[in-house]
Design a protein around this motif. Sequence first.
Motif, mmCIF file in Angstrom:
data_model
loop_
_atom_site.group_PDB
_atom_site.id
_atom_site.type_symbol
_atom_site.label_atom_id
_atom_site.label_comp_id
_atom_site.label_asym_id
_atom_site.label_seq_id
_atom_site.Cartn_x
_atom_site.Cartn_y
_atom_site.Cartn_z
ATOM 1 N N GLU A 6 0.845 -1.186 0.000
ATOM 2 C CA GLU A 6 0.000 0.000 0.000
ATOM 3 C C GLU A 6 0.885 1.241 0.000
ATOM 4 O OE1 GLU A 6 -2.897 0.155 3.100
ATOM 5 O OE2 GLU A 6 -3.270 -1.982 2.981
ATOM 6 N N LYS A 7 0.625 2.144 -0.927
ATOM 7 C CA LYS A 7 1.437 3.363 -0.995
ATOM 8 C C LYS A 7 1.266 4.203 0.263
ATOM 9 C CE LYS A 7 1.914 3.797 -5.912
ATOM 10 N NZ LYS A 7 1.917 4.675 -7.058
ATOM 11 N N HIS A 8 0.086 4.130 0.880
ATOM 12 C CA HIS A 8 -0.152 4.899 2.091
ATOM 13 C C HIS A 8 0.835 4.495 3.186
ATOM 14 C CE1 HIS A 8 -2.157 6.933 5.356
ATOM 15 N NE2 HIS A 8 -2.222 5.788 6.019
ATOM 16 N N SER A 9 1.007 3.190 3.412
ATOM 17 C CA SER A 9 1.919 2.746 4.467
ATOM 18 C C SER A 9 3.362 3.058 4.095
ATOM 19 C CB SER A 9 1.755 1.254 4.745
ATOM 20 O OG SER A 9 2.105 0.486 3.617
ATOM 21 N N LEU A 10 3.692 2.980 2.821
ATOM 22 C CA LEU A 10 5.045 3.278 2.365
ATOM 23 C C LEU A 10 5.404 4.731 2.654
ATOM 24 C CD1 LEU A 10 7.387 1.930 0.839
ATOM 25 C CD2 LEU A 10 6.381 2.804 -1.257
ATOM 26 N N TYR A 11 4.519 5.645 2.291
ATOM 27 C CA TYR A 11 4.798 7.059 2.514
ATOM 28 C C TYR A 11 4.672 7.438 3.980
ATOM 29 C CZ TYR A 11 4.968 7.253 -2.492
ATOM 30 O OH TYR A 11 5.316 7.027 -3.794
ATOM 31 N N SER A 12 3.865 6.719 4.726
ATOM 32 C CA SER A 12 3.788 6.937 6.173
ATOM 33 C C SER A 12 5.130 6.624 6.825
ATOM 34 C CB SER A 12 2.684 6.065 6.768
ATOM 35 O OG SER A 12 2.713 6.107 8.162
ATOM 36 N N TYR A 13 5.747 5.507 6.411
ATOM 37 C CA TYR A 13 7.074 5.165 6.929
ATOM 38 C C TYR A 13 8.107 6.209 6.516
ATOM 39 C CZ TYR A 13 5.710 0.529 8.583
ATOM 40 O OH TYR A 13 5.140 -0.516 9.266
ATOM 41 N N CYS A 14 8.018 6.707 5.301
ATOM 42 C CA CYS A 14 8.967 7.723 4.839
ATOM 43 C C CYS A 14 8.890 8.967 5.722
ATOM 44 C CB CYS A 14 8.707 8.090 3.385
ATOM 45 S SG CYS A 14 9.268 6.847 2.205
ATOM 46 N N ASP A 15 7.669 9.374 6.087
ATOM 47 C CA ASP A 15 7.497 10.534 6.966
ATOM 48 C C ASP A 15 8.124 10.280 8.334
ATOM 49 O OD1 ASP A 15 6.168 11.932 4.996
ATOM 50 O OD2 ASP A 15 4.169 11.449 5.766
ATOM 51 N N LYS A 16 7.836 9.121 8.911
ATOM 52 C CA LYS A 16 8.375 8.794 10.232
ATOM 53 C C LYS A 16 9.899 8.695 10.197
ATOM 54 C CE LYS A 16 4.262 6.240 11.625
ATOM 55 N NZ LYS A 16 3.699 4.907 11.884
ATOM 56 N N LEU A 17 10.425 8.058 9.161
ATOM 57 C CA LEU A 17 11.868 7.901 9.048
ATOM 58 C C LEU A 17 12.562 9.237 8.816
ATOM 59 C CD1 LEU A 17 11.994 4.632 6.961
ATOM 60 C CD2 LEU A 17 12.775 4.924 9.317
ATOM 61 N N GLY A 18 11.895 10.149 8.120
ATOM 62 C CA GLY A 18 12.463 11.480 7.925
ATOM 63 C C GLY A 18 12.723 12.178 9.239
ATOM 64 N N THR A 19 11.811 12.025 10.190
ATOM 65 C CA THR A 19 11.981 12.598 11.524
ATOM 66 C C THR A 19 13.134 11.921 12.257
ATOM 67 O OG1 THR A 19 9.610 13.027 11.617
ATOM 68 C CG2 THR A 19 10.811 13.087 13.701
ATOM 69 N N ILE A 20 13.219 10.617 12.146
ATOM 70 C CA ILE A 20 14.275 9.865 12.839
ATOM 71 C C ILE A 20 15.645 10.232 12.291
ATOM 72 C CG2 ILE A 20 15.215 7.536 13.187
ATOM 73 C CD1 ILE A 20 12.279 6.551 13.321
ATOM 74 N N VAL A 21 15.768 10.327 10.981
ATOM 75 C CA VAL A 21 17.057 10.627 10.349
ATOM 76 C C VAL A 21 17.561 12.011 10.750
ATOM 77 C CG1 VAL A 21 18.123 11.058 8.100
ATOM 78 C CG2 VAL A 21 16.728 9.042 8.437
ATOM 79 N N LYS A 22 16.657 12.948 10.986
ATOM 80 C CA LYS A 22 17.054 14.308 11.370
ATOM 81 C C LYS A 22 17.580 14.387 12.794
ATOM 82 C CE LYS A 22 13.881 16.450 8.143
ATOM 83 N NZ LYS A 22 12.597 17.124 7.991
ATOM 84 N N GLU A 23 17.320 13.368 13.601
ATOM 85 C CA GLU A 23 17.806 13.345 14.988
ATOM 86 C C GLU A 23 19.326 13.185 14.986
ATOM 87 O OE1 GLU A 23 18.384 13.602 18.722
ATOM 88 O OE2 GLU A 23 16.279 13.679 18.113
ATOM 89 N N ASN A 24 20.024 14.102 15.677
ATOM 90 C CA ASN A 24 21.483 14.072 15.703
ATOM 91 C C ASN A 24 22.049 13.073 16.711
ATOM 92 O OD1 ASN A 24 21.786 16.019 13.714
ATOM 93 N ND2 ASN A 24 21.619 17.684 15.188
#
Length: 152
Positions: free
Chosen positions: A116-134
């Motif tokens: 499902e594209k919805h779950s794929l892009y949901s993970y991308c949003d969550k991972l974007g926040t995680i990756v920004k954490e220093n």
Amino acid sequence: MKRWFLIYCKRHEQKRAYQNLTNQKVECFYPKILVSSFSDGKAKKSEVPICPSYMFVRFDDEHGKMFSAIRSTRGVVDFIRFGSYPKEVPAALILALKSICSHEGASIEGENEGLEKHSLYSYCDKLGTIVKENNVEHREMMFVRMLSESRC
């Protein structure tokens, strides 16, 4: 059927674990990102792991011997578990990680058959926040918390 699982590696032995697992024909994914840093007054980009002690492995879990073989591999501590059985990682999460870690901006469209594209892009949003954490420890905690909340 091949499934993705998350393993915990010994500190500073992820490369050894990766090499030993790939020698055993286990598919591995060790997500890394480019980070800018300053050293001696010069800007420098280096590739660092998103979560240094964690690695994804994909294998056919129908064969119970693979679990013990992977756990016995040098550099590996154990599988990440939520309960008594290792936690399966959703394929959408792996695809989202691959898209975030891709330095060329490669598309994930070709690999997401049946997802499902919805779950794929949901993970991308969550991972974007995680990756920004220093802070690496906070990043790892956020990542494991996200995984514990995900449904397979």
